[in-house]
Scaffold this motif. Structure first.
Motif, mmCIF file in Angstrom:
data_model
loop_
_atom_site.group_PDB
_atom_site.id
_atom_site.type_symbol
_atom_site.label_atom_id
_atom_site.label_comp_id
_atom_site.label_asym_id
_atom_site.label_seq_id
_atom_site.Cartn_x
_atom_site.Cartn_y
_atom_site.Cartn_z
ATOM 1 N N GLY A 64 0.817 -1.202 0.000
ATOM 2 C CA GLY A 64 0.000 0.000 0.000
ATOM 3 C C GLY A 64 0.852 1.253 0.000
ATOM 4 O O GLY A 64 2.044 1.223 0.311
ATOM 5 N N VAL A 65 0.242 2.369 -0.342
ATOM 6 C CA VAL A 65 0.961 3.640 -0.381
ATOM 7 C C VAL A 65 1.138 4.173 1.036
ATOM 8 O O VAL A 65 0.208 4.164 1.842
ATOM 9 C CB VAL A 65 0.213 4.687 -1.225
ATOM 10 N N SER A 66 2.350 4.642 1.326
ATOM 11 C CA SER A 66 2.640 5.276 2.613
ATOM 12 C C SER A 66 3.152 6.684 2.349
ATOM 13 O O SER A 66 4.174 6.865 1.689
ATOM 14 C CB SER A 66 3.686 4.466 3.382
ATOM 15 N N VAL A 67 2.417 7.670 2.842
ATOM 16 C CA VAL A 67 2.812 9.075 2.722
ATOM 17 C C VAL A 67 3.251 9.532 4.107
ATOM 18 O O VAL A 67 2.481 9.470 5.058
ATOM 19 C CB VAL A 67 1.660 9.940 2.188
ATOM 20 N N VAL A 68 4.497 9.983 4.207
ATOM 21 C CA VAL A 68 5.174 10.085 5.500
ATOM 22 C C VAL A 68 5.558 11.524 5.821
ATOM 23 O O VAL A 68 6.010 12.274 4.948
ATOM 24 C CB VAL A 68 6.447 9.207 5.492
ATOM 25 N N HIS A 69 5.378 11.874 7.096
ATOM 26 C CA HIS A 69 5.930 13.128 7.614
ATOM 27 C C HIS A 69 6.548 12.839 8.973
ATOM 28 O O HIS A 69 5.889 12.285 9.850
ATOM 29 C CB HIS A 69 4.855 14.201 7.744
ATOM 30 N N ASP A 70 7.825 13.164 9.139
ATOM 31 C CA ASP A 70 8.498 12.944 10.414
ATOM 32 C C ASP A 70 8.214 14.095 11.372
ATOM 33 O O ASP A 70 8.427 15.268 11.035
ATOM 34 C CB ASP A 70 10.006 12.785 10.201
ATOM 35 N N LEU A 71 7.740 13.745 12.553
ATOM 36 C CA LEU A 71 7.362 14.690 13.597
ATOM 37 C C LEU A 71 7.689 14.053 14.940
ATOM 38 O O LEU A 71 7.764 12.832 15.045
ATOM 39 C CB LEU A 71 5.857 14.997 13.550
ATOM 40 N N SER A 72 7.823 14.847 15.984
ATOM 41 C CA SER A 72 8.154 14.313 17.302
ATOM 42 C C SER A 72 7.073 14.710 18.305
ATOM 43 O O SER A 72 6.808 15.903 18.498
ATOM 44 C CB SER A 72 9.520 14.845 17.756
ATOM 45 N N PHE A 73 6.457 13.698 18.933
ATOM 46 C CA PHE A 73 5.409 13.969 19.912
ATOM 47 C C PHE A 73 5.157 12.717 20.750
ATOM 48 O O PHE A 73 5.607 11.624 20.417
ATOM 49 C CB PHE A 73 4.110 14.405 19.221
ATOM 50 N N LYS A 74 4.404 12.890 21.832
ATOM 51 C CA LYS A 74 3.892 11.777 22.628
ATOM 52 C C LYS A 74 2.375 11.772 22.553
ATOM 53 O O LYS A 74 1.777 10.837 22.064
ATOM 54 C CB LYS A 74 4.370 11.877 24.083
ATOM 55 N N ASP A 75 1.753 12.855 23.041
ATOM 56 C CA ASP A 75 0.314 13.041 22.893
ATOM 57 C C ASP A 75 0.079 14.003 21.735
ATOM 58 O O ASP A 75 0.855 14.948 21.524
ATOM 59 C CB ASP A 75 -0.295 13.606 24.169
#
Length: 233
Positions: free
Chosen positions: A77-88
């Motif tokens: 399947g297609v995966s469109v990705v954005h790297d971000l840093s979080f917990k909640d």
């Protein structure tokens, strides 16, 4: 027709009590590729098309939105990705899917080696069902996934996987824009659509403290617009 930003803001304000955290991402896709034959999403988005679809284009910026579609040669399947840093986090967007389609809001930590490909949790949206899952301690836990691939899942494995997922019946109009909110708070994952809470699910893997990647996972085809990510921790 694409909603105006003021309309979107009113919808989000109505559906979400507060967006008081730090805004990590806001994208309304009001741009075009310089070369229409290539994936040029901009704003730090990337895809798995090179690895999984022989480099064929699977994501297009069109009509002020992001059109995601699986190429016929793709083996995944297609995966469109954005790297971000979080917990909640609170993730809002608009989406449109048709019959048999699925949009997954997949959260990962690429440094977490106990699971396949960093998978932590996911909300999968289909026209007739919403599925919430803890992937970290469920089906993407490495030893469980390896047994699954080898078709060696035990009865206890299957029971464990089932306990890590929750399905909720819905009846969404197809090929129509809907407003989506996905929230993670502690160990609880909650989904709301068109201002109504669809359901929530609590499980330890959802509370993983270092989340680093947002994936939009599409099995066949989906449209996405007006993505906003707010870190709430």
């Amino acid at each position: 027709m694409k909603k105006t930003l003021s309309t979107v803001a009113i919808l989000l304000t109505t559906a979400v009590p507060t967006l008081a955290g730090e805004k990590l991402l806001e994208d309304h896709f009001e741009r075009n590729e310089q070369n229409e034959s290539r994936e040029q999403l901009g704003n730090d988005w990337s895809t798995n098309s090179k690895a999984r679809a022989a480099g064929n284009k699977q994501v297009d910026l069109a009509d002020g939105a992001m059109h995601i579609y699986r190429h016929k040669v793709a083996d995944h399947g297609v995966s469109v990705v954005h790297d971000l840093s979080f917990k909640d986090v609170t993730i809002t967007m608009r989406f449109k899917i048709g019959s048999g389609d699925e949009l997954g809001i997949n959260i990962a930590d690429m440094n977490e080696k106990s699971v396949h490909a960093g998978h932590l949790c996911v909300a999968k949206i289909r026209p007739n069902k919403v599925m919430l899952a803890d992937l970290k301690t469920g089906r993407m836990k490495k030893e469980i996934r390896e047994r699954s691939k080898a078709k060696q899942l035990s009865a206890d494995d299957r029971k464990l996987i089932k306990s890590k997922e929750k399905s909720i019946d819905v009846n969404l109009s197809k090929n129509t824009w809907h407003d989506l909110i996905v929230q993670i708070k502690g160990e609880t994952l909650t989904v709301s659509i068109d201002g109504q809470t669809i359901g929530d699910f609590q499980s330890p893997g959802i509370g993983h403290p270092t989340k680093s990647r947002l994936r939009l996972a599409v099995a066949k085809e989906a449209w996405v617009d007006d993505v906003i990510v707010i870190r709430e921790d």
